[in-house]
Design a protein around this motif. Structure first.
Motif, PDB file in Angstrom:
ATOM      1  N   GLY A  85       0.788  -1.216   0.000  1.00  0.00           N
ATOM      2  CA  GLY A  85       0.000   0.000   0.000  1.00  0.00           C
ATOM      3  C   GLY A  85       0.823   1.271   0.000  1.00  0.00           C
ATOM      4  N   TRP A  86       2.150   1.140   0.018  1.00  0.00           N
ATOM      5  CA  TRP A  86       3.003   2.325   0.009  1.00  0.00           C
ATOM      6  C   TRP A  86       3.053   2.907  -1.403  1.00  0.00           C
ATOM      7  CZ3 TRP A  86       7.994   1.763   3.425  1.00  0.00           C
ATOM      8  CH2 TRP A  86       7.645   1.229   4.670  1.00  0.00           C
ATOM      9  N   GLN A  87       3.422   4.179  -1.508  1.00  0.00           N
ATOM     10  CA  GLN A  87       3.509   4.791  -2.825  1.00  0.00           C
ATOM     11  C   GLN A  87       4.860   4.501  -3.482  1.00  0.00           C
ATOM     12  OE1 GLN A  87       3.628   9.085  -1.092  1.00  0.00           O
ATOM     13  NE2 GLN A  87       4.496   9.279  -3.150  1.00  0.00           N
ATOM     14  N   ALA A  88       4.908   4.602  -4.800  1.00  0.00           N
ATOM     15  CA  ALA A  88       6.161   4.431  -5.540  1.00  0.00           C
ATOM     16  C   ALA A  88       6.950   5.738  -5.491  1.00  0.00           C
ATOM     17  CB  ALA A  88       5.876   4.034  -6.980  1.00  0.00           C
ATOM     18  N   LEU A  89       8.211   5.647  -5.084  1.00  0.00           N
ATOM     19  CA  LEU A  89       9.075   6.828  -5.048  1.00  0.00           C
ATOM     20  C   LEU A  89      10.534   6.368  -5.027  1.00  0.00           C
ATOM     21  CD1 LEU A  89       8.952   9.996  -4.797  1.00  0.00           C
ATOM     22  CD2 LEU A  89       9.502   9.645  -2.388  1.00  0.00           C
ATOM     23  N   THR A  90      11.294   6.807  -6.014  1.00  0.00           N
ATOM     24  CA  THR A  90      12.695   6.398  -6.131  1.00  0.00           C
ATOM     25  C   THR A  90      13.591   7.422  -5.466  1.00  0.00           C
ATOM     26  OG1 THR A  90      12.229   5.284  -8.223  1.00  0.00           O
ATOM     27  CG2 THR A  90      14.538   5.805  -7.755  1.00  0.00           C
ATOM     28  N   PRO A  91      14.537   6.994  -4.611  1.00  0.00           N
ATOM     29  CA  PRO A  91      15.475   7.956  -4.033  1.00  0.00           C
ATOM     30  C   PRO A  91      16.383   8.543  -5.106  1.00  0.00           C
ATOM     31  CG  PRO A  91      16.112   5.706  -3.466  1.00  0.00           C
ATOM     32  CD  PRO A  91      14.778   5.617  -4.136  1.00  0.00           C
ATOM     33  N   GLY A  92      16.955   9.698  -4.782  1.00  0.00           N
ATOM     34  CA  GLY A  92      17.833  10.359  -5.735  1.00  0.00           C
ATOM     35  C   GLY A  92      17.661  11.861  -5.739  1.00  0.00           C
ATOM     36  N   ARG A  93      16.613  12.348  -5.072  1.00  0.00           N
ATOM     37  CA  ARG A  93      16.402  13.780  -4.925  1.00  0.00           C
ATOM     38  C   ARG A  93      15.471  13.987  -3.733  1.00  0.00           C
ATOM     39  NH1 ARG A  93      12.459  15.702  -9.866  1.00  0.00           N
ATOM     40  NH2 ARG A  93      10.634  14.433  -9.399  1.00  0.00           N
ATOM     41  N   PRO A  94      15.376  15.213  -3.185  1.00  0.00           N
ATOM     42  CA  PRO A  94      14.493  15.437  -2.046  1.00  0.00           C
ATOM     43  C   PRO A  94      13.066  15.018  -2.371  1.00  0.00           C
ATOM     44  CG  PRO A  94      15.896  17.348  -2.403  1.00  0.00           C
ATOM     45  CD  PRO A  94      16.100  16.446  -3.583  1.00  0.00           C
ATOM     46  N   TRP A  95      12.398  14.434  -1.400  1.00  0.00           N
ATOM     47  CA  TRP A  95      11.018  13.989  -1.674  1.00  0.00           C
ATOM     48  C   TRP A  95      10.088  15.169  -1.938  1.00  0.00           C
ATOM     49  CZ3 TRP A  95      12.111  11.445   3.508  1.00  0.00           C
ATOM     50  CH2 TRP A  95      11.857  12.284   4.589  1.00  0.00           C
ATOM     51  N   GLU A  96      10.476  16.376  -1.493  1.00  0.00           N
ATOM     52  CA  GLU A  96       9.661  17.554  -1.804  1.00  0.00           C
ATOM     53  C   GLU A  96       9.561  17.787  -3.305  1.00  0.00           C
ATOM     54  OE1 GLU A  96      10.927  18.145   2.425  1.00  0.00           O
ATOM     55  OE2 GLU A  96      11.896  17.434   0.593  1.00  0.00           O
ATOM     56  N   PHE A  97      10.602  17.376  -4.058  1.00  0.00           N
ATOM     57  CA  PHE A  97      10.581  17.564  -5.503  1.00  0.00           C
ATOM     58  C   PHE A  97       9.548  16.664  -6.175  1.00  0.00           C
ATOM     59  CE2 PHE A  97      15.112  19.379  -6.279  1.00  0.00           C
ATOM     60  CZ  PHE A  97      14.873  20.339  -5.313  1.00  0.00           C
ATOM     61  N   ASP A  98       9.056  15.690  -5.447  1.00  0.00           N
ATOM     62  CA  ASP A  98       7.991  14.825  -5.954  1.00  0.00           C
ATOM     63  C   ASP A  98       6.651  15.168  -5.326  1.00  0.00           C
ATOM     64  OD1 ASP A  98       9.316  12.808  -7.787  1.00  0.00           O
ATOM     65  OD2 ASP A  98      10.593  12.644  -6.028  1.00  0.00           O
ATOM     66  N   GLY A  99       6.555  16.386  -4.789  1.00  0.00           N
ATOM     67  CA  GLY A  99       5.277  16.870  -4.284  1.00  0.00           C
ATOM     68  C   GLY A  99       4.943  16.453  -2.872  1.00  0.00           C
ATOM     69  N   ILE A 100       5.914  15.899  -2.133  1.00  0.00           N
ATOM     70  CA  ILE A 100       5.656  15.462  -0.761  1.00  0.00           C
ATOM     71  C   ILE A 100       6.117  16.562   0.186  1.00  0.00           C
ATOM     72  CG2 ILE A 100       6.165  13.715   0.990  1.00  0.00           C
ATOM     73  CD1 ILE A 100       6.660  11.787  -1.396  1.00  0.00           C
ATOM     74  N   ASP A 101       5.196  17.388   0.618  1.00  0.00           N
ATOM     75  CA  ASP A 101       5.503  18.520   1.492  1.00  0.00           C
ATOM     76  C   ASP A 101       5.451  18.030   2.934  1.00  0.00           C
ATOM     77  OD1 ASP A 101       5.973  20.980   2.540  1.00  0.00           O
ATOM     78  OD2 ASP A 101       3.981  21.790   2.143  1.00  0.00           O
ATOM     79  N   TYR A 102       6.596  17.555   3.433  1.00  0.00           N
ATOM     80  CA  TYR A 102       6.592  16.840   4.712  1.00  0.00           C
ATOM     81  C   TYR A 102       7.961  16.936   5.364  1.00  0.00           C
ATOM     82  CZ  TYR A 102       6.742  12.797   7.877  1.00  0.00           C
ATOM     83  OH  TYR A 102       6.902  11.981   8.960  1.00  0.00           O
ATOM     84  N   ASP A 103       7.994  17.180   6.664  1.00  0.00           N
ATOM     85  CA  ASP A 103       9.198  17.091   7.482  1.00  0.00           C
ATOM     86  C   ASP A 103       8.951  16.052   8.562  1.00  0.00           C
ATOM     87  OD1 ASP A 103      10.344  19.224   6.065  1.00  0.00           O
ATOM     88  OD2 ASP A 103       9.449  20.708   7.415  1.00  0.00           O
ATOM     89  N   GLY A 104       9.935  15.190   8.798  1.00  0.00           N
ATOM     90  CA  GLY A 104       9.777  14.154   9.809  1.00  0.00           C
ATOM     91  C   GLY A 104      10.391  12.845   9.348  1.00  0.00           C
ATOM     92  N   VAL A 105       9.882  11.741   9.916  1.00  0.00           N
ATOM     93  CA  VAL A 105      10.407  10.409   9.614  1.00  0.00           C
ATOM     94  C   VAL A 105       9.673   9.829   8.412  1.00  0.00           C
ATOM     95  CG1 VAL A 105      10.684   8.051  10.490  1.00  0.00           C
ATOM     96  CG2 VAL A 105      11.074  10.014  12.009  1.00  0.00           C
TER      97      VAL A 105
END
Length: 758
Positions: A85-105
């Motif tokens: 159920g997790w979303q697809a997201l490849t590391p390699g750049r800040p997650w904010e660049f993929d629209g995830i506006d989030y600070d934390g774990v």
């Protein structure tokens, strides 16, 4: 008169023979003064052994934020945890660049099969701000953002080659940007999972006595360039004293060995000053002060021979004679810290050096010792004041190196000059080395002085006065045959955006001729539908949709005419300019006027890749489109194309109204500021993104209350707290964006903020 002159020569065969005789004597004298170029060395390189290539893990990653920090307790690191159920997201750049506006774990997980190698390493970095890695449920390490060494893990210490593994990363982001900002790479050895900078840092840690660049031990790095007017490559010099004769060349750096102490010295930031010749010309130089001795170096392009010349002077500043050895070392690294592989090197007569089977360095005076080897062999020899004996080396890994050693016996206050010449581009032959380099430097200074002072600025601050011609020189350096290339490394292509900014500055400083020459080069790339490719040239990194380029070329053509009055050029360009304006109209119409805050705007684009993703509707694009359409309307009016001027201005007015309506739709009535995009209402990107509303074209009046409020907001949040520094992406202070903002504050009448930024 010309015909008479030709007849006089034709009727005086004796004079012609005398001229030929004098020419022959001149050529013989030149040959006597310059030794014959050596023959290329014969390299017998073994065929490289096939080794597995590293692979980036780019498919299959799963990602999930953990705002309650329950992942540890719930076993999100375990191999059998269900992450479907997790979303697809490849590391390699800040997650904010993929629209995830989030600070934390947050967590990344990947199920993959290891290559069937004897050893498998995983390399990664860019941890923001802390990371822990589990392999098949077992914790194997934790790292922080301040980690100074490359991060790698031997996966085959935890799983068999060819087996399936589950990698789980727990990331803790303290704010601003978060994630694994570097891709995860698998390789058969440690070196293969590092980039060039990481490899050098790793070597510096393992060998603290090696003369490696000071940045590899944590010192800051800066670099600049020099070169020829309208040249197609640039030479580079770093603030650590290293040089590269062209942008993709390995680096050359000086070391000083003191036989009295047995110490080998390398340039360090605190001992080396870095400046420009005459403080105003794009000719870099350094002075390296070291325990009673000084080494100075200046790097410049010699137009006479199309050569890059490096003039070095070593001076004994002491009251007693002393012996020193100067090493001129060629290293497999780039000025910007990345790798420049040296797979072969050869030296001949201690004066001629080939790198990768091509001419590289010609010394005016032979060295007392010279040799080549692997980087480790050269380092080990230099530590003891020696040079390797080998005249050739082949290193399939690309870790070759070379060194020339000059033994200097210097009396009190005595100096020794040494000169080195390089081809100005890879693959060119050796240039002549035995020339009067100081005369050539004086000629180069005179050329740059003439070109950088067509216009001048006189103000009480001499630093600013000196900076103006220096800046003009750098803009001229950026010009290649197809237009301005804003940088010699990652930006060695024509960005239409930078062409507009650079063009405006060159117009203001008296160089309309070069701007008028490159505008048609940009227009020549126009596509059948009127689209202007935003980045042009064979080295363009991408050709994505960037809608600001249309407005920028239209603005630049209009500005060129207003500075020059060159109606003939404008008439020649008009069909392409009209098509570029029509493209904007059709682009806007193709959006079908969607309801809501995007109504009437241009579609999403990657036009400002540093302030947001390509699926946002950036106001930046729309400001530039208004500027372009109004510029096109002005051009049409100048050329008597009245009907065109009407529809162009109508479209500009309609888009301006749509921008205001959109801002009010996303921010509410009487908005406090202008965001960067319809989809993004937070962060410092909005400050830079709003600049084209005011500069270089006033899309809105500086008296507009919304503009006044917006730039007050930007100042309070991202400039004033940092005493004039502009805090931008990834918590960096960004002078480029700050200077853009300074232009806007100037037009707003906010001299206080302008001076704070400066």
């Amino acid at each position: 008169m010309m015909g008479g002159a030709r007849g006089a020569v034709r009727d005086a065969p004796g004079l012609a023979k005398s001229l030929l005789f004098l020419l022959a004597l001149t050529l013989l004298a030149a040959c006597a003064a310059s030794p014959a170029l050596p023959s290329p060395p014969v390299l017998v390189c073994d065929t490289p052994v096939a080794t597995p290539k590293p692979a980036t893990l780019s498919e299959g990653w799963r990602f999930r934020t953990d705002p309650q920090d329950v992942g540890l307790a719930d076993g999100w690191y375990e191999a059998g945890h269900d992450d479907a159920g997790w979303q697809a997201l490849t590391p390699g750049r800040p997650w904010e660049f993929d629209g995830i506006d989030y600070d934390g774990v947050a967590w990344y997980r990947l199920r993959t099969t290891l290559p069937d190698w004897s050893q498998v390493y995983a390399g990664f970095g860019g941890v923001d701000d802390a990371a822990t890695l589990w392999v098949n449920g077992a914790a194997v390490g934790s790292w922080g953002a301040a980690e100074s060494l490359p991060i790698f893990v031997e996966l085959t210490a935890h799983a068999d080659p060819g087996s399936e593994v589950v990698l789980a990363f727990r990331i803790k982001d303290e704010g601003i940007y978060g994630g694994l900002k570097q891709p995860v790479v698998l390789g058969p050895d440690v070196v293969s999972v590092m980039d060039g900078a990481q490899f050098t840092v790793w070597q510096a840690h393992a060998h603290p006595d090696w003369p490696l660049p000071s940045w590899s031990r944590g010192a800051p790095l800066a670099w600049t360039m020099t070169g020829a007017l309208s040249g197609d490559d640039e030479a580079l010099m770093s603030s650590g004293g290293a040089i590269a004769p062209w942008s993709t060349a390995p680096t050359v750096i000086l070391w000083l060995y003191d036989p009295a102490t047995g110490a080998l010295h390398t340039p360090t930031q605190d001992a080396l000053t870095f400046s420009l010749v005459a403080e105003t010309l794009p000719i870099p130089r350094f002075t390296w002060a070291l325990e009673g001795a000084t080494a100075r170096g200046v790097l410049f392009h010699d137009a006479t021979d199309d050569a890059v010349r490096f003039h070095v002077t070593v001076t004994n500043e002491g009251a007693a004679a002393r012996d020193l050895s100067l090493f001129v070392a060629v290293q497999p690294s780039a000025i910007n810290t990345q790798s420049r592989l040296i797979r072969s090197a050869a030296v001949q007569d201690a004066a001629w050096l080939w790198i990768n089977a091509a001419p590289f360095l010609a010394a005016a005076a032979p060295a007392d010792a010279a040799g080549v080897g692997t980087r480790a062999e050269v380092m080990r020899a230099a530590i003891s004041g020696a040079a390797p004996d080998a005249p050739t080396v082949c290193d399939p890994v690309g870790n070759g190196a070379a060194v020339l050693r000059y033994d200097l016996s210097l009396g009190a206050g005595a100096a020794r000059d040494l000169d080195f010449a390089f081809p100005s581009r890879p693959g060119d032959p050796f240039p002549p080395a035995g020339v009067n380099v100081l005369d050539r430097l004086a000629q180069t200074q005179a050329l740059w002085t003439q070109e950088t002072q067509r216009a001048s600025l006189t103000v009480p601050d001499t630093l600013v006065s000196a900076g103006v011609p220096a800046s003009v020189g750098y803009l001229l350096l950026a010009l290649d045959a197809d237009g301005p290339h804003p940088g010699p490394l990652a930006h060695d292509a024509v960005w239409v955006r930078d062409a507009a900014y650079i063009g405006l500055a060159l117009l203001q400083m008296g160089h309309a001729d070069v701007v008028g020459a490159y505008i048609p080069e940009i227009l020549a790339a126009q596509e059948a539908d009127g689209r202007i490719p935003p980045i042009q040239g064979p080295l363009a990194p991408w050709d994505d949709d960037e809608w600001d380029a249309q407005g920028q070329i239209l603005f630049l053509a209009m500005a060129y005419y207003r500075f020059t009055g060159d109606g003939e050029a404008l008439l020649e360009w008009y069909p392409a300019l009209r098509a570029a304006a029509r493209f904007l109209v059709e682009l806007r119409a193709a959006e079908s006027a969607p309801a809501g805050p995007a109504a009437g705007l241009l579609p999403p684009s990657k036009s400002v890749e540093d302030i947001g993703p390509p699926d946002w509707r950036h106001y930046w694009d729309n400001f530039w489109a208004v500027a372009g359409l109004e510029s096109a309307a002005y051009v049409a009016g100048v050329l008597g194309e009245g009907p065109d001027a009407v529809w162009m201005q109508d479209e500009a007015d309609a888009l301006r109204d749509a921008i205001v309506a959109s801002i009010e739709a996303v921010m509410g009535p009487d908005p406090a500021y202008i965001p960067s995009a319809v989809e993004n209402l937070e962060g410092p990107s909005m400050a830079r993104g709003t600049v084209p509303a005011l500069w270089p074209y006033e899309v809105f009046s500086p008296d507009d209350p919304l503009l006044q409020r917006a730039f007050d907001y930007y100042h309070q949040n991202w400039i004033a707290p940092y005493e004039g520094g502009f805090l931008h992406r990834e918590a960096q202070f960004w002078p480029y964006g700050g200077l853009e903002l300074a232009h806007a504050y100037l037009r707003l009448g906010r001299g206080d903020v302008l001076h704070q930024i400066l």
